[in-house]
Design a protein around this motif. Structure first.
Motif, PDB file in Angstrom:
ATOM      1  N   ASN A  96      33.345 -15.700 -49.105  1.00  0.00           N
ATOM      2  CA  ASN A  96      33.693 -14.306 -48.855  1.00  0.00           C
ATOM      3  C   ASN A  96      33.546 -13.518 -50.141  1.00  0.00           C
ATOM      4  N   ILE A  97      32.889 -12.364 -50.035  1.00  0.00           N
ATOM      5  CA  ILE A  97      32.656 -11.486 -51.182  1.00  0.00           C
ATOM      6  C   ILE A  97      33.457 -10.212 -50.986  1.00  0.00           C
ATOM      7  N   TYR A  98      34.152  -9.792 -52.035  1.00  0.00           N
ATOM      8  CA  TYR A  98      34.899  -8.539 -52.024  1.00  0.00           C
ATOM      9  C   TYR A  98      34.370  -7.683 -53.164  1.00  0.00           C
ATOM     10  N   ILE A  99      34.061  -6.416 -52.871  1.00  0.00           N
ATOM     11  CA  ILE A  99      33.440  -5.539 -53.862  1.00  0.00           C
ATOM     12  C   ILE A  99      34.381  -4.389 -54.188  1.00  0.00           C
ATOM     13  N   GLU A 100      34.508  -4.126 -55.491  1.00  0.00           N
ATOM     14  CA  GLU A 100      35.267  -2.983 -55.975  1.00  0.00           C
ATOM     15  C   GLU A 100      34.326  -2.118 -56.810  1.00  0.00           C
ATOM     16  N   PRO A 101      34.340  -0.798 -56.615  1.00  0.00           N
ATOM     17  CA  PRO A 101      33.463   0.062 -57.422  1.00  0.00           C
ATOM     18  C   PRO A 101      33.954   0.155 -58.861  1.00  0.00           C
ATOM     19  N   GLY A 102      33.008   0.214 -59.786  1.00  0.00           N
ATOM     20  CA  GLY A 102      33.341   0.338 -61.198  1.00  0.00           C
ATOM     21  C   GLY A 102      33.629   1.780 -61.563  1.00  0.00           C
ATOM     22  N   GLU A 103      33.690   2.039 -62.855  1.00  0.00           N
ATOM     23  CA  GLU A 103      33.969   3.388 -63.341  1.00  0.00           C
ATOM     24  C   GLU A 103      32.842   4.331 -62.953  1.00  0.00           C
ATOM     25  N   HIS A 104      33.208   5.526 -62.524  1.00  0.00           N
ATOM     26  CA  HIS A 104      32.261   6.584 -62.180  1.00  0.00           C
ATOM     27  C   HIS A 104      31.280   6.147 -61.082  1.00  0.00           C
ATOM     28  N   THR A 105      31.689   5.249 -60.228  1.00  0.00           N
ATOM     29  CA  THR A 105      30.835   4.774 -59.138  1.00  0.00           C
ATOM     30  C   THR A 105      31.612   4.891 -57.836  1.00  0.00           C
ATOM     31  N   THR A 106      30.973   5.503 -56.847  1.00  0.00           N
ATOM     32  CA  THR A 106      31.559   5.577 -55.517  1.00  0.00           C
ATOM     33  C   THR A 106      30.627   4.846 -54.561  1.00  0.00           C
ATOM     34  N   LEU A 107      31.208   4.061 -53.681  1.00  0.00           N
ATOM     35  CA  LEU A 107      30.420   3.292 -52.719  1.00  0.00           C
ATOM     36  C   LEU A 107      30.830   3.694 -51.314  1.00  0.00           C
ATOM     37  N   ASP A 108      29.848   4.025 -50.487  1.00  0.00           N
ATOM     38  CA  ASP A 108      30.165   4.226 -49.082  1.00  0.00           C
ATOM     39  C   ASP A 108      30.123   2.876 -48.379  1.00  0.00           C
ATOM     40  N   LYS A 109      30.519   2.852 -47.123  1.00  0.00           N
ATOM     41  CA  LYS A 109      30.659   1.582 -46.414  1.00  0.00           C
ATOM     42  C   LYS A 109      29.319   0.889 -46.214  1.00  0.00           C
ATOM     43  N   VAL A 110      28.266   1.663 -45.984  1.00  0.00           N
ATOM     44  CA  VAL A 110      26.950   1.059 -45.755  1.00  0.00           C
ATOM     45  C   VAL A 110      26.438   0.395 -47.028  1.00  0.00           C
ATOM     46  N   THR A 111      26.582   1.076 -48.158  1.00  0.00           N
ATOM     47  CA  THR A 111      26.149   0.516 -49.442  1.00  0.00           C
ATOM     48  C   THR A 111      26.967  -0.729 -49.782  1.00  0.00           C
ATOM     49  N   VAL A 156      38.446 -17.460 -56.322  1.00  0.00           N
ATOM     50  CA  VAL A 156      39.559 -18.235 -55.776  1.00  0.00           C
ATOM     51  C   VAL A 156      39.018 -19.217 -54.753  1.00  0.00           C
ATOM     52  N   LEU A 157      39.430 -20.452 -54.882  1.00  0.00           N
ATOM     53  CA  LEU A 157      39.044 -21.492 -53.931  1.00  0.00           C
ATOM     54  C   LEU A 157      40.286 -21.933 -53.169  1.00  0.00           C
ATOM     55  N   THR A 158      40.297 -21.670 -51.865  1.00  0.00           N
ATOM     56  CA  THR A 158      41.410 -22.083 -51.022  1.00  0.00           C
ATOM     57  C   THR A 158      40.870 -23.002 -49.944  1.00  0.00           C
ATOM     58  N   GLN A 159      41.303 -24.213 -49.954  1.00  0.00           N
ATOM     59  CA  GLN A 159      40.848 -25.263 -49.045  1.00  0.00           C
ATOM     60  C   GLN A 159      39.327 -25.347 -49.090  1.00  0.00           C
ATOM     61  N   THR A 160      38.624 -24.885 -48.081  1.00  0.00           N
ATOM     62  CA  THR A 160      37.163 -24.973 -48.079  1.00  0.00           C
ATOM     63  C   THR A 160      36.518 -23.591 -48.148  1.00  0.00           C
ATOM     64  N   GLU A 161      37.276 -22.586 -48.550  1.00  0.00           N
ATOM     65  CA  GLU A 161      36.778 -21.216 -48.604  1.00  0.00           C
ATOM     66  C   GLU A 161      36.779 -20.707 -50.040  1.00  0.00           C
ATOM     67  N   LEU A 162      35.659 -20.140 -50.462  1.00  0.00           N
ATOM     68  CA  LEU A 162      35.539 -19.559 -51.794  1.00  0.00           C
ATOM     69  C   LEU A 162      35.547 -18.046 -51.660  1.00  0.00           C
ATOM     70  N   LYS A 163      36.452 -17.393 -52.383  1.00  0.00           N
ATOM     71  CA  LYS A 163      36.556 -15.934 -52.370  1.00  0.00           C
ATOM     72  C   LYS A 163      36.186 -15.420 -53.753  1.00  0.00           C
ATOM     73  N   VAL A 164      35.299 -14.420 -53.780  1.00  0.00           N
ATOM     74  CA  VAL A 164      34.816 -13.873 -55.040  1.00  0.00           C
ATOM     75  C   VAL A 164      35.012 -12.362 -55.024  1.00  0.00           C
ATOM     76  N   TRP A 165      35.702 -11.834 -56.047  1.00  0.00           N
ATOM     77  CA  TRP A 165      35.883 -10.407 -56.215  1.00  0.00           C
ATOM     78  C   TRP A 165      34.996  -9.958 -57.373  1.00  0.00           C
ATOM     79  N   VAL A 166      34.147  -8.962 -57.126  1.00  0.00           N
ATOM     80  CA  VAL A 166      33.257  -8.461 -58.170  1.00  0.00           C
ATOM     81  C   VAL A 166      33.420  -6.948 -58.310  1.00  0.00           C
TER      82      VAL A 166
END
Length: 169
Positions: free
Chosen positions: A76-91, A148-158
């Motif tokens: 699972n990938i989770y995305i957070e916008p950086g400084e001075h960056t706005t992301l719409d849902k499609v992007t 984060v690795l929980t059981q058999t799932e890897l979660k990555v926040w970028v």
């Protein structure tokens, strides 16, 4: 011979002009509302198609590795916008799809012990990685915040920021 009265034809022309102007204004308002609704439906359709593809990939991965408890089965990938960056849902969904595609080849199916021994390698794969042509803009992964690795799932926040390429002369 009598000439027609000049006052009677002027009123008819004014009324016809007002009728045509009202039709044009009404058509413009209708098209603007229609265009707004159409854009909203297109955005919703893209989000739903992206979610559908993600779920189909997850189902395929889980059925392939359902009896293996020592391997990474989900990503699972989770995305957070950086400084001075706005992301719409499609992007955001397109960036998730691309990052997931890059990491899936490397991570899914690997043993958990291999990942636990070298988590920094997987972080280095994403750090400063550019993604060119995401809905006519370029983005780069600024940093990997969490893995984060929980059981058999890897979660990555970028954290992702817009990337300005230097034009070639």
């Amino acid at each position: 011979m009598k000439a027609p009265a000049s006052g009677s034809s002027g009123g008819f022309l004014r009324a016809a002009g007002l009728l045509v102007a009202g039709m044009v204004i009404g058509a413009a308002l209708f098209l603007s509302v229609y265009n707004q609704r159409l854009n909203m439906m297109i955005e919703q359709n893209r989000e739903l198609l992206s979610a559908k593809v993600d779920l189909e990939v997850k189902i395929a991965d889980l059925t392939k590795t359902k009896n293996q408890q020592t391997t990474i089965n989900l990503l699972n990938i989770y995305i957070e916008p950086g400084e001075h960056t706005t992301l719409d849902k499609v992007t955001e969904s397109e960036l998730k799809r691309r990052i997931h595609g890059d990491l899936k080849k490397i991570v899914v199916g690997r043993k958990i012990s291999d990942f636990a021994a070298m988590p920094d390698v997987y972080e280095q794969i994403l750090t400063e990685k550019p993604f060119v042509g995401v809905l006519d803009k370029d983005y780069v992964v600024q940093a990997v915040k969490w893995i984060v690795l929980t059981q058999t799932e890897l979660k990555v926040w970028v954290t992702v920021k817009e990337w300005k390429r230097i034009p070639l002369s």
